[in-house]
Design an enzyme around this catalytic site. Structure first.
Site, PDB file in Angstrom:
ATOM      1  N   HIS A 266       0.875  -1.187   0.000  1.00 31.86           N
ATOM      2  CA  HIS A 266       0.000   0.000   0.000  1.00 31.86           C
ATOM      3  C   HIS A 266       0.906   1.229   0.000  1.00 31.86           C
ATOM      4  O   HIS A 266       1.646   1.467  -0.944  1.00 31.86           O
ATOM      5  CB  HIS A 266      -0.934  -0.108   1.214  1.00 31.86           C
ATOM      6  CG  HIS A 266      -2.068   0.856   1.270  1.00 31.86           C
ATOM      7  ND1 HIS A 266      -2.436   1.660   0.233  1.00 31.86           N
ATOM      8  CD2 HIS A 266      -2.949   1.142   2.289  1.00 31.86           C
ATOM      9  CE1 HIS A 266      -3.481   2.397   0.582  1.00 31.86           C
ATOM     10  NE2 HIS A 266      -3.803   2.102   1.838  1.00 31.86           N
ATOM     11  N   HIS A 307      -1.555  -2.486  -9.934  1.00 29.13           N
ATOM     12  CA  HIS A 307      -2.518  -1.883  -9.014  1.00 29.13           C
ATOM     13  C   HIS A 307      -3.743  -2.766  -8.934  1.00 29.13           C
ATOM     14  O   HIS A 307      -4.145  -3.360  -9.932  1.00 29.13           O
ATOM     15  CB  HIS A 307      -2.913  -0.476  -9.483  1.00 29.13           C
ATOM     16  CG  HIS A 307      -3.502   0.339  -8.389  1.00 29.13           C
ATOM     17  ND1 HIS A 307      -4.836   0.273  -8.057  1.00 29.13           N
ATOM     18  CD2 HIS A 307      -2.930   1.204  -7.524  1.00 29.13           C
ATOM     19  CE1 HIS A 307      -5.052   1.078  -7.037  1.00 29.13           C
ATOM     20  NE2 HIS A 307      -3.927   1.655  -6.682  1.00 29.13           N
ATOM     21  N   ASP A 365       3.161   5.645  -7.241  1.00 28.87           N
ATOM     22  CA  ASP A 365       4.289   5.580  -6.317  1.00 28.87           C
ATOM     23  C   ASP A 365       5.624   5.422  -7.019  1.00 28.87           C
ATOM     24  O   ASP A 365       6.665   5.761  -6.461  1.00 28.87           O
ATOM     25  CB  ASP A 365       4.085   4.446  -5.305  1.00 28.87           C
ATOM     26  CG  ASP A 365       2.995   4.815  -4.333  1.00 28.87           C
ATOM     27  OD1 ASP A 365       2.888   6.002  -4.032  1.00 28.87           O
ATOM     28  OD2 ASP A 365       2.248   3.930  -3.905  1.00 28.87           O
TER      29      ASP A 365
HETATM   30  N1  CMC Z   1       5.736  -7.320 -10.355  1.00 31.68           N
HETATM   31  C1  CMC Z   1       5.618  -8.550 -10.913  1.00 31.68           C
HETATM   32  N2  CMC Z   1       4.468  -9.243 -11.010  1.00 31.68           N
HETATM   33  C2  CMC Z   1       3.369  -8.674 -10.501  1.00 31.68           C
HETATM   34  C3  CMC Z   1       3.400  -7.385  -9.903  1.00 31.68           C
HETATM   35  C4  CMC Z   1       4.638  -6.711  -9.846  1.00 31.68           C
HETATM   36  N3  CMC Z   1       4.722  -5.495  -9.311  1.00 31.68           N
HETATM   37  N4  CMC Z   1       2.168  -7.059  -9.473  1.00 31.68           N
HETATM   38  C5  CMC Z   1       1.373  -8.092  -9.794  1.00 31.68           C
HETATM   39  N5  CMC Z   1       2.088  -9.061 -10.411  1.00 31.68           N
HETATM   40  C6  CMC Z   1       1.565 -10.326 -10.960  1.00 31.68           C
HETATM   41  C7  CMC Z   1       1.258 -11.311  -9.854  1.00 31.68           C
HETATM   42  O1  CMC Z   1       2.357 -12.168  -9.586  1.00 31.68           O
HETATM   43  C8  CMC Z   1       0.070 -12.053 -10.437  1.00 31.68           C
HETATM   44  O2  CMC Z   1       0.574 -13.003 -11.344  1.00 31.68           O
HETATM   45  P1  CMC Z   1      -0.240 -14.398 -11.582  1.00 31.68           P
HETATM   46  O3  CMC Z   1      -1.569 -14.001 -12.149  1.00 31.68           O
HETATM   47  O4  CMC Z   1       0.632 -15.113 -12.548  1.00 31.68           O
HETATM   48  O5  CMC Z   1      -0.353 -15.040 -10.246  1.00 31.68           O
HETATM   49  C9  CMC Z   1      -0.671 -10.996 -11.237  1.00 31.68           C
HETATM   50  O6  CMC Z   1       0.317 -10.016 -11.584  1.00 31.68           O
HETATM   51  C10 CMC Z   1      -1.792 -10.316 -10.461  1.00 31.68           C
HETATM   52  O7  CMC Z   1      -1.262  -9.866  -9.222  1.00 31.68           O
HETATM   53  P2  CMC Z   1      -2.090  -9.759  -7.864  1.00 31.68           P
HETATM   54  O8  CMC Z   1      -1.156  -9.766  -6.718  1.00 31.68           O
HETATM   55  O9  CMC Z   1      -3.166 -10.809  -7.893  1.00 31.68           O
HETATM   56  O10 CMC Z   1      -2.762  -8.352  -8.042  1.00 31.68           O
HETATM   57  P3  CMC Z   1      -3.416  -7.521  -6.905  1.00 31.68           P
HETATM   58  O11 CMC Z   1      -4.439  -6.684  -7.558  1.00 31.68           O
HETATM   59  O12 CMC Z   1      -3.857  -8.379  -5.775  1.00 31.68           O
HETATM   60  O13 CMC Z   1      -2.178  -6.647  -6.332  1.00 31.68           O
HETATM   61  C11 CMC Z   1      -0.611  -4.913  -6.024  1.00 31.68           C
HETATM   62  C12 CMC Z   1      -1.958  -5.327  -6.632  1.00 31.68           C
HETATM   63  C13 CMC Z   1      -0.483  -3.392  -6.121  1.00 31.68           C
HETATM   64  C14 CMC Z   1      -0.567  -5.310  -4.531  1.00 31.68           C
HETATM   65  C15 CMC Z   1       0.523  -5.625  -6.809  1.00 31.68           C
HETATM   66  O14 CMC Z   1       0.469  -5.260  -8.171  1.00 31.68           O
HETATM   67  C16 CMC Z   1       1.913  -5.299  -6.230  1.00 31.68           C
HETATM   68  O15 CMC Z   1       2.334  -5.985  -5.298  1.00 31.68           O
HETATM   69  N6  CMC Z   1       2.605  -4.260  -6.788  1.00 31.68           N
HETATM   70  C17 CMC Z   1       3.875  -3.835  -6.244  1.00 31.68           C
HETATM   71  C18 CMC Z   1       3.625  -2.975  -5.019  1.00 31.68           C
HETATM   72  C19 CMC Z   1       3.120  -1.602  -5.362  1.00 31.68           C
HETATM   73  O16 CMC Z   1       3.647  -0.927  -6.237  1.00 31.68           O
HETATM   74  N7  CMC Z   1       2.077  -1.169  -4.622  1.00 31.68           N
HETATM   75  C20 CMC Z   1       1.549   0.182  -4.740  1.00 31.68           C
HETATM   76  C21 CMC Z   1       0.164   0.245  -5.198  1.00 31.68           C
HETATM   77  S1  CMC Z   1      -0.272   1.939  -5.595  1.00 31.68           S
HETATM   78  C22 CMC Z   1      -0.457   2.699  -4.061  1.00 31.68           C
HETATM   79  C23 CMC Z   1      -1.790   2.544  -3.480  1.00 31.68           C
HETATM   80  O17 CMC Z   1      -2.781   2.942  -4.130  1.00 31.68           O
HETATM   81  O18 CMC Z   1      -1.847   2.055  -2.333  1.00 31.68           O
END
Ligand code: CMC
Length: 425
Positions: A266, A307, A365
């Site tokens: 987050h 995201h 971010d």
């Molecule tokens: N790098 C590599 N792979 C990724 C990433 C990433 N940054 N983000 C998602 N994936 C992959 C993930 O492994 C999954 O692959 P698969 O379908 O093969 O299992 C797929 O993409 C979907 O990911 P998810 O975790 O199910 O997606 P989510 O919607 O639950 O998570 C997130 C969103 C923001 C937590 C995630 O993209 C992440 O961890 N990003 C890096 C951290 C980050 O930059 N966070 C800031 C968000 S913006 C600030 C805010 O609004 O709070």
């Protein structure tokens, strides 16, 4: 009353269950499942992927189209035409302020920027190397010990006073978190300055020498606050609502939001972006890290990408990217190896099949981390800055919830543990 209905058939229950469907002004309809408990079943939605937890008039996001509206106004227009304090008013009160309302709101914020001198003692109790978020969480929660005249949550005027206090004091407390770590004296707010300029003054000034706050840095800081001001029912806002639903005081609720924001998935992401860039270390190693991000067996993720809601682009990132260009240009930092590496990483990831297919774009971010670093903010302060910007959103949601009938938030569970068993004799 809703005319639309959904029907649910459940094995073991004879008749289908009718569920009302409600329409918002825009966005997906919601199915009201609250009567299911009467049929002996719960809904199951870990991570709240499909669950609306409340009604709200404040912020709308269409993740597919990359739309973010505060009270109906697009974020791109607010970023250019408005400023952080006006957005605070908008979020809190629902409309843009008139000239008189602007003056009165700005005066109220100015009037509340100082913190009780006893709060200085709190800081002295923290070790020098305490994380700024640890201090912020504690001192914001501690404000309830000082401002007893704003603790009656049933009094709408006290709620607004608490909102003004918190918005006004956050930059002061944020800068104190930094000053404590570097061992410099706390700087008092300078009330003839703008909100963001004042924050940079308290961060970088010393009693011996006032800082020269560059207008570009102050504008970038104000835009960072504005872009982070609200984001509907994200993890920290939902935490504030949940804490508020128990009747907790506003300072405790905001402290709970700060705690939830701290995590790297987050608000901690902007800090993680810079840590990741440091770990990559050199442009020649980018490919290696891209491969790691794509490897299912490696927990490494490209921080600042992806995201939960925005699956095409993050509209805040578009604005922030432009600010990033301006700031790097103004500060002559474009050739800095770290920033060059960030640009290269952005380009490679945007062209890579894995990231395209999974719709993983740079989020706000990614760029805000780079801008903050360029204007001299240490990495450990990034999430504190996010919190300072997010406060008007948290407090507006808290106030909105308390302005209508509400219930304590109390999720259910799918229990998978032992059934009842006897303690060994
Ligand atoms: N790098 C590599 N792979 C990724 C990433 C990433 N940054 N983000 C998602 N994936 C992959 C993930 O492994 C999954 O692959 P698969 O379908 O093969 O299992 C797929 O993409 C979907 O990911 P998810 O975790 O199910 O997606 P989510 O919607 O639950 O998570 C997130 C969103 C923001 C937590 C995630 O993209 C992440 O961890 N990003 C890096 C951290 C980050 O930059 N966070 C800031 C968000 S913006 C600030 C805010 O609004 O709070």
């Amino acid at each position: 009353m809703s005319e639309k209905k959904a029907q649910l058939r459940i094995d073991g229950i004879d008749d289908p269950i009718d569920l009302p469907v409600y329409e918002g002004t825009t966005g997906p309809d919601v199915v009201d499942v609250s009567s299911l408990v009467g049929h002996g079943v719960f809904t199951y939605d870990p991570g709240f992927m499909s669950t609306a937890a409340c009604d709200s008039d404040i912020t709308f996001i269409d993740g597919g189209k990359g739309i973010l509206l505060y009270r109906g106004y697009p974020i791109e227009q607010l970023a250019v035409k408005s400023n952080f304090l006006e957005v605070c008013y908008l979020l809190l009160h629902g409309e843009l302020p008139s000239a008189t309302e602007t003056k009165s709101f700005e005066n109220s914020i100015r009037y509340h920027t100082m913190v009780d001198e006893h709060i200085h003692q709190f800081f002295r109790g923290f070790p020098r190397n305490a994380h700024p978020m640890a201090m912020l969480c504690a001192v914001v929660g501690g404000l309830s010990a000082f401002y007893h005249d704003t603790l009656d949550i049933d009094d709408s005027e006290q709620r607004i006073s608490a909102a003004h206090r918190i918005i006004a004091k956050l930059p002061t407390l944020a800068a104190m978190c930094y000053k404590h770590g570097v061992g410099q004296p706390f700087m008092y707010p300078q009330n003839d300055m703008g909100f963001a300029e004042n924050f940079l003054h308290m961060m970088f000034g010393t009693p011996c020498e006032p800082p020269k706050v560059s207008p570009i840095a102050a504008k970038a800081m104000d835009t960072i606050f504005l872009l982070h001001a609200d984001h509907e029912q994200n993890a920290s806002t939902s935490t504030v609502r949940l804490a508020g639903s128990t009747g907790s005081n506003p300072y405790a609720c905001i402290a709970s939001g700060i705690a939830a924001l701290w995590g790297p998935a987050h608000g901690g992401a902007n800090e993680s972006v810079l840590k990741m860039l440091g770990e990559i270390g050199d442009e020649s190693r980018i490919d290696e890290f891209i491969l790691r991000a794509k490897d299912k067996d490696d927990p490494f993720r490209l921080m600042g990408f992806g995201h939960r809601v925005y699956k095409n682009f993050d509209p805040r990132a578009k604005v922030m990217r432009e600010i990033c260009d301006e700031v790097l240009d103004e500060l002559g930092a474009e050739d800095d190896p770290l920033f060059r590496m960030a640009r290269k990483l952005e380009k490679i990831a945007l062209e890579d099949e894995y990231f395209i297919e999974k719709k993983l774009y740079p989020n706000v971010d990614f760029y805000s981390g780079i801008v903050l670093k360029a204007i001299g903010i240490p990495t450990s302060m990034f999430t504190v800055i996010f919190a300072t910007g997010r406060v008007p959103g948290w407090i507006s949601h808290w106030n909105e919830m308390l302005s209508h009938p509400y219930r304590i938030g109390r999720p259910r569970q799918l229990y998978k543990g032992h059934t009842q068993r006897d303690y060994p004799a």
